[in-house]
Design a protein around this motif. Structure first.
Motif, short mmCIF file in Angstrom:
data_model
loop_
_atom_site.label_atom_id
_atom_site.label_comp_id
_atom_site.label_asym_id
_atom_site.label_seq_id
_atom_site.Cartn_x
_atom_site.Cartn_y
_atom_site.Cartn_z
N HIS A 163 0.82 -1.20 0.00
CA HIS A 163 0.00 0.00 0.00
C HIS A 163 0.86 1.26 0.00
O HIS A 163 1.92 1.30 0.63
CB HIS A 163 -0.92 0.01 1.22
N THR A 164 0.38 2.27 -0.69
CA THR A 164 1.06 3.57 -0.71
C THR A 164 0.75 4.33 0.58
O THR A 164 -0.18 3.96 1.32
CB THR A 164 0.60 4.41 -1.91
N ASN A 165 1.49 5.39 0.82
CA ASN A 165 1.22 6.22 2.00
C ASN A 165 -0.20 6.79 1.95
O ASN A 165 -0.88 6.88 2.98
CB ASN A 165 2.22 7.36 2.09
N ARG A 166 -0.65 7.19 0.77
CA ARG A 166 -1.99 7.74 0.65
C ARG A 166 -3.05 6.69 0.98
O ARG A 166 -4.03 6.98 1.68
CB ARG A 166 -2.21 8.28 -0.77
N GLN A 167 -2.85 5.48 0.50
CA GLN A 167 -3.80 4.40 0.81
C GLN A 167 -3.81 4.08 2.30
O GLN A 167 -4.87 3.85 2.89
CB GLN A 167 -3.46 3.16 -0.02
N ILE A 168 -2.62 4.05 2.90
CA ILE A 168 -2.54 3.77 4.34
C ILE A 168 -3.28 4.86 5.12
O ILE A 168 -4.01 4.57 6.08
CB ILE A 168 -1.07 3.67 4.79
N PRO A 176 -1.73 11.88 5.46
CA PRO A 176 -0.52 11.35 4.83
C PRO A 176 0.75 11.78 5.55
O PRO A 176 1.71 11.02 5.62
CB PRO A 176 -0.59 11.94 3.41
N ASP A 177 0.76 13.01 6.10
CA ASP A 177 1.95 13.47 6.85
C ASP A 177 2.17 12.61 8.09
O ASP A 177 3.32 12.32 8.46
CB ASP A 177 1.79 14.94 7.25
N THR A 178 1.08 12.22 8.75
CA THR A 178 1.20 11.35 9.93
C THR A 178 1.75 9.98 9.52
O THR A 178 2.58 9.40 10.22
CB THR A 178 -0.15 11.19 10.63
N VAL A 179 1.31 9.49 8.37
CA VAL A 179 1.82 8.21 7.87
C VAL A 179 3.33 8.32 7.62
O VAL A 179 4.11 7.45 8.01
CB VAL A 179 1.10 7.79 6.58
N LYS A 180 3.75 9.40 6.96
CA LYS A 180 5.18 9.59 6.69
C LYS A 180 5.99 9.62 7.98
O LYS A 180 7.08 9.06 8.06
CB LYS A 180 5.40 10.90 5.91
N TRP A 181 5.45 10.29 8.99
CA TRP A 181 6.13 10.37 10.28
C TRP A 181 6.28 8.98 10.90
O TRP A 181 7.36 8.61 11.38
CB TRP A 181 5.34 11.29 11.21
#
Length: 223
Positions: A163-168, A176-181
Motif C-alpha cells: 500500500h502507498t502512503n496515501r492508501q494507508i 498522509p503526513d502522519t503516515v510519513k512520520w
C-alpha cells in the motif's frame, strides 16, 4: 602461539592459492584445506581456537543449518567468509548467523591477514555501518513486539501489503503526513533504508497487514 587457520572451499585452486599465501607467515599455522563445512567439523581440533576461511561456494553448499552448527555457542571456531560478491543483505544475514567477518574477493593479501588476526582476537571484520545495521536487526528480531508500537506494526504490515502512503492514510483515517512520520520512525527502529528493506524485515518477523485478516476492506488500486 600461532593462529590456526583452515581454508574451506570446494575449488581446489582457491584452496591451494589461499594456503600458499598464508604458509610461511610466522603468525599463522595453516592446516590442510578442506572442501566443505562438514569436513571442517571432522578436522576441527578439539580445545583449540580455529579461524576458518570459508569461500562463498562452500556456504551455499552447506546451507544455514550447517553454518549455525559451525558457530554454535561454546565452539572455538570463528568463520571469516570470503565472498565472491558484495551484498549488504548477505553480510547482515551472515553476521546474524554468527560469522565473525566478511571479506570481498578483491581484498589484498595484507588485508586478509589483518582480518584473520582481528577475528582471532574476537573482533568482527566488517564495515562499521554493517555491524551497526546487523545489531539493529538482531535486536529488532529478538523483540519485534516490544520494538514497535501497535500503530507502527499496523503501518509496517500495510507497507508489506504494497500500500502507498496515501492508501494507508485512508485506511487508518489519518493524514498522509502522519503516515510519513510513522514510516520514518519504523525505518529508524528496524534499520531499514527503504520500503523494500522494511518489507523484507516484516516478512522475516511475520508482520501482516490487518486488512488481510478482514478487519478493513481493501482499497481499489489507484494509478
Amino acid at each position: 602461539m600461532p593462529i590456526l587457520v583452515l581454508v574451506v572451499d570446494p575449488r581446489p585452486l582457491v584452496r591451494e592459492a589461499l594456503t600458499r599465501l598464508l604458509v610461511g607467515e610466522g603468525e599463522f599455522e595453516v592446516g590442510r584445506p578442506v572442501p566443505t563445512l562438514e569436513e571442517l567439523f571432522v578436522r576441527e581440533p578439539a580445545g583449540r581456537q580455529v579461524v576458518a576461511l570459508v569461500g562463498a561456494p562452500a556456504l551455499r553448499q552447506a546451507g544455514e543449518q550447517a553454518l549455525r552448527e559451525a558457530t554454535r555457542s561454546g565452539r572455538s571456531l570463528r568463520i571469516l567468509v570470503l565472498a565472491d560478491e558484495y551484498n549488504e543483505e548477505a553480510v547482515c544475514r551472515l553476521l546474524m548467523l554468527g560469522c565473525s567477518g566478511y571479506l570481498s574477493a578483491d581484498a589484498s593479501g595484507d588485508t586478509l591477514k589483518k582480518a584473520i588476526e582481528a577475528v582471532a582476537r574476537g573482533e568482527i571484520w566488517a564495515e562499521r555501518q554493517m555491524v551497526a545495521r546487523t545489531l539493529q536487526r538482531a535486536l529488532a528480531a529478538a523483540g519485534a513486539d516490544d520494538l514497535l508500537t501497535s500503530r507502527e506494526r499496523e503501518i509496517l504490515g500495510l507497507l508489506r501489503g504494497g500500500h502507498t502512503n496515501r492508501q494507508i492514510a485512508e485506511l487508518l483515517f489519518i493524514s498522509p503526513d502522519t503516515v510519513k512520520w510513522h514510516v520514518r520512525k519504523v525505518f529508524g527502529k528496524i534499520g531499514a533504508r527503504d520500503r523494500l528493506e522494511a518489507t523484507l524485515w516484516a516478512r522475516a518477523n511475520n508482520i501482516f497487514p490487518k486488512l488481510e485478516r478482514g478487519e478493513r476492506a481493501p482499497l481499489s488500486p489507484r494509478p
